[in-house]
Design a protein around this motif. Structure first.
Motif, PDB file in Angstrom:
ATOM      1  N   TYR A   3     -23.021  14.014   3.776  1.00 30.38           N
ATOM      2  CA  TYR A   3     -24.143  13.580   2.947  1.00 30.38           C
ATOM      3  C   TYR A   3     -23.730  13.582   1.478  1.00 30.38           C
ATOM      4  O   TYR A   3     -22.870  14.362   1.070  1.00 30.38           O
ATOM      5  CB  TYR A   3     -25.316  14.555   3.134  1.00 30.38           C
ATOM      6  CG  TYR A   3     -26.468  14.338   2.186  1.00 30.38           C
ATOM      7  CD1 TYR A   3     -27.520  13.517   2.524  1.00 30.38           C
ATOM      8  CD2 TYR A   3     -26.502  14.976   0.949  1.00 30.38           C
ATOM      9  CE1 TYR A   3     -28.587  13.321   1.645  1.00 30.38           C
ATOM     10  CE2 TYR A   3     -27.567  14.784   0.074  1.00 30.38           C
ATOM     11  CZ  TYR A   3     -28.598  13.951   0.429  1.00 30.38           C
ATOM     12  OH  TYR A   3     -29.645  13.749  -0.432  1.00 30.38           O
ATOM     13  N   TYR A   4     -24.373  12.735   0.692  1.00 31.51           N
ATOM     14  CA  TYR A   4     -24.356  12.852  -0.770  1.00 31.51           C
ATOM     15  C   TYR A   4     -25.540  12.082  -1.320  1.00 31.51           C
ATOM     16  O   TYR A   4     -26.152  11.260  -0.625  1.00 31.51           O
ATOM     17  CB  TYR A   4     -23.042  12.358  -1.395  1.00 31.51           C
ATOM     18  CG  TYR A   4     -22.906  10.858  -1.507  1.00 31.51           C
ATOM     19  CD1 TYR A   4     -23.434  10.154  -2.590  1.00 31.51           C
ATOM     20  CD2 TYR A   4     -22.231  10.124  -0.541  1.00 31.51           C
ATOM     21  CE1 TYR A   4     -23.300   8.780  -2.697  1.00 31.51           C
ATOM     22  CE2 TYR A   4     -22.091   8.756  -0.640  1.00 31.51           C
ATOM     23  CZ  TYR A   4     -22.634   8.088  -1.716  1.00 31.51           C
ATOM     24  OH  TYR A   4     -22.504   6.724  -1.818  1.00 31.51           O
ATOM     25  N   SER A   5     -25.857  12.345  -2.575  1.00 27.85           N
ATOM     26  CA  SER A   5     -26.870  11.548  -3.252  1.00 27.85           C
ATOM     27  C   SER A   5     -26.387  11.214  -4.653  1.00 27.85           C
ATOM     28  O   SER A   5     -25.532  11.902  -5.215  1.00 27.85           O
ATOM     29  CB  SER A   5     -28.220  12.279  -3.311  1.00 27.85           C
ATOM     30  OG  SER A   5     -28.172  13.387  -4.175  1.00 27.85           O
ATOM     31  N   LEU A   6     -26.937  10.131  -5.186  1.00 23.71           N
ATOM     32  CA  LEU A   6     -26.687   9.727  -6.571  1.00 23.71           C
ATOM     33  C   LEU A   6     -28.006   9.792  -7.312  1.00 23.71           C
ATOM     34  O   LEU A   6     -29.016   9.258  -6.851  1.00 23.71           O
ATOM     35  CB  LEU A   6     -26.135   8.301  -6.647  1.00 23.71           C
ATOM     36  CG  LEU A   6     -24.737   8.061  -6.106  1.00 23.71           C
ATOM     37  CD1 LEU A   6     -24.378   6.583  -6.230  1.00 23.71           C
ATOM     38  CD2 LEU A   6     -23.708   8.918  -6.822  1.00 23.71           C
ATOM     39  N   ASP A   7     -27.984  10.437  -8.460  1.00 28.34           N
ATOM     40  CA  ASP A   7     -29.167  10.571  -9.291  1.00 28.34           C
ATOM     41  C   ASP A   7     -28.937   9.792 -10.580  1.00 28.34           C
ATOM     42  O   ASP A   7     -28.054  10.131 -11.364  1.00 28.34           O
ATOM     43  CB  ASP A   7     -29.409  12.057  -9.598  1.00 28.34           C
ATOM     44  CG  ASP A   7     -30.669  12.293 -10.405  1.00 28.34           C
ATOM     45  OD1 ASP A   7     -31.565  11.417 -10.405  1.00 28.34           O
ATOM     46  OD2 ASP A   7     -30.768  13.366 -11.026  1.00 28.34           O
ATOM     47  N   ARG A  26     -27.067   7.509 -17.069  1.00 25.96           N
ATOM     48  CA  ARG A  26     -26.057   8.465 -16.591  1.00 25.96           C
ATOM     49  C   ARG A  26     -26.265   8.678 -15.092  1.00 25.96           C
ATOM     50  O   ARG A  26     -27.395   8.868 -14.629  1.00 25.96           O
ATOM     51  CB  ARG A  26     -26.208   9.780 -17.342  1.00 25.96           C
ATOM     52  CG  ARG A  26     -25.301  10.889 -16.853  1.00 25.96           C
ATOM     53  CD  ARG A  26     -25.665  12.195 -17.548  1.00 25.96           C
ATOM     54  NE  ARG A  26     -25.110  13.324 -16.872  1.00 25.96           N
ATOM     55  CZ  ARG A  26     -24.125  14.072 -17.351  1.00 25.96           C
ATOM     56  NH1 ARG A  26     -23.616  13.810 -18.530  1.00 25.96           N
ATOM     57  NH2 ARG A  26     -23.677  15.094 -16.661  1.00 25.96           N
ATOM     58  N   ILE A  27     -25.177   8.668 -14.317  1.00 28.12           N
ATOM     59  CA  ILE A  27     -25.273   8.859 -12.871  1.00 28.12           C
ATOM     60  C   ILE A  27     -24.536  10.135 -12.484  1.00 28.12           C
ATOM     61  O   ILE A  27     -23.384  10.345 -12.872  1.00 28.12           O
ATOM     62  CB  ILE A  27     -24.734   7.643 -12.087  1.00 28.12           C
ATOM     63  CG1 ILE A  27     -25.598   6.412 -12.407  1.00 28.12           C
ATOM     64  CG2 ILE A  27     -24.720   7.930 -10.588  1.00 28.12           C
ATOM     65  CD1 ILE A  27     -25.254   5.180 -11.624  1.00 28.12           C
ATOM     66  N   GLU A  28     -25.235  10.950 -11.694  1.00 25.39           N
ATOM     67  CA  GLU A  28     -24.669  12.212 -11.245  1.00 25.39           C
ATOM     68  C   GLU A  28     -24.564  12.211  -9.726  1.00 25.39           C
ATOM     69  O   GLU A  28     -25.497  11.809  -9.028  1.00 25.39           O
ATOM     70  CB  GLU A  28     -25.547  13.365 -11.703  1.00 25.39           C
ATOM     71  CG  GLU A  28     -24.986  14.729 -11.360  1.00 25.39           C
ATOM     72  CD  GLU A  28     -25.787  15.842 -11.998  1.00 25.39           C
ATOM     73  OE1 GLU A  28     -25.687  16.027 -13.222  1.00 25.39           O
ATOM     74  OE2 GLU A  28     -26.524  16.509 -11.245  1.00 25.39           O
ATOM     75  N   LEU A  44     -20.934   2.673  -5.101  1.00 28.39           N
ATOM     76  CA  LEU A  44     -22.366   2.519  -5.399  1.00 28.39           C
ATOM     77  C   LEU A  44     -22.682   2.790  -6.866  1.00 28.39           C
ATOM     78  O   LEU A  44     -23.514   2.102  -7.454  1.00 28.39           O
ATOM     79  CB  LEU A  44     -23.195   3.454  -4.516  1.00 28.39           C
ATOM     80  CG  LEU A  44     -23.467   2.972  -3.098  1.00 28.39           C
ATOM     81  CD1 LEU A  44     -24.318   3.987  -2.353  1.00 28.39           C
ATOM     82  CD2 LEU A  44     -24.153   1.617  -3.096  1.00 28.39           C
ATOM     83  N   ALA A  45     -22.016   3.774  -7.454  1.00 31.93           N
ATOM     84  CA  ALA A  45     -22.243   4.068  -8.873  1.00 31.93           C
ATOM     85  C   ALA A  45     -21.840   2.866  -9.726  1.00 31.93           C
ATOM     86  O   ALA A  45     -22.552   2.502 -10.673  1.00 31.93           O
ATOM     87  CB  ALA A  45     -21.476   5.315  -9.285  1.00 31.93           C
ATOM     88  N   ARG A  46     -20.708   2.236  -9.395  1.00 34.28           N
ATOM     89  CA  ARG A  46     -20.290   1.025 -10.124  1.00 34.28           C
ATOM     90  C   ARG A  46     -21.323  -0.078  -9.946  1.00 34.28           C
ATOM     91  O   ARG A  46     -21.660  -0.789 -10.897  1.00 34.28           O
ATOM     92  CB  ARG A  46     -18.913   0.568  -9.656  1.00 34.28           C
ATOM     93  CG  ARG A  46     -17.765   1.354 -10.253  1.00 34.28           C
ATOM     94  CD  ARG A  46     -16.414   0.714  -9.982  1.00 34.28           C
ATOM     95  NE  ARG A  46     -16.093   0.630  -8.575  1.00 34.28           N
ATOM     96  CZ  ARG A  46     -15.417   1.559  -7.879  1.00 34.28           C
ATOM     97  NH1 ARG A  46     -14.986   2.648  -8.469  1.00 34.28           N
ATOM     98  NH2 ARG A  46     -15.177   1.388  -6.596  1.00 34.28           N
TER      99      ARG A  46
END
Length: 159
Positions: free
Chosen positions: A70-74, A80-82, A108-110
């Motif tokens: 699992y992971y999440s992006l905030d 700013r993405i964490e 996904l961050a990109r």
């Protein structure tokens, strides 16, 4: 297979997060009494449901018909993405799933327009810090909070 979490899978995701982070808690002597806000103890169905409903990107690694990573992006103020809670169940570790989740997070961050990805770690977890450094993260500092019996380390990666 890495895919988006569905709302009805949140209880399973909570299980994966808690069980995965429990190994760090055991290694460092963290307990619900001395670190109640640590991920292994603070992650709940209600908390993840709130984050899901607020639009947080949540991804699962599925294997053997179950969620094993699992992971999440905030996305925070100012874009700013964490990266949060990247984890793999202990019995599925050391097979490259963590690296696959991390690469997915970079992609996904990109796509969300980020050129830097930020993460917070338990600074005393040297193995984890080296793993992130090997993936291109650089250490940017530390902070000690009264509510944690460990130091929070901060890292970032240029995408």
């Amino acid at each position: 297979m890495i895919r988006f979490i569905r709302r009805e899978e949140i209880p399973e995701a909570v299980h994966v997060i808690r069980d995965s982070f429990l190994t760090v808690a055991e290694m460092l002597g963290l307990t619900p009494e001395n670190a109640p806000r640590f991920t292994a103890f603070a992650t709940t169905i209600e908390r993840l449901t709130w984050q899901f409903d607020a639009g947080r990107t949540m991804r699962a690694c599925e294997q053997d018909g179950r969620i094993v990573g699992y992971y999440s992006l905030d996305v925070q103020d100012g874009g700013r993405i964490e990266l949060n809670n990247l984890c793999v169940l202990p019995t599925y570790r050391h097979g490259g799933l963590g690296a696959l989740l991390l690469e997915d997070a970079f992609r996904l961050a990109r796509e969300k327009g980020a050129d830097v990805l930020h993460i917070g770690i338990v600074e005393e977890n040297r193995v984890l810090r080296r793993w992130y450094e090997a993936a291109g993260f650089v250490h940017t500092g530390t902070k000690k909070f009264d509510f944690f019996p460990f130091t929070c380390g901060y890292m970032k990666k240029t995408l």
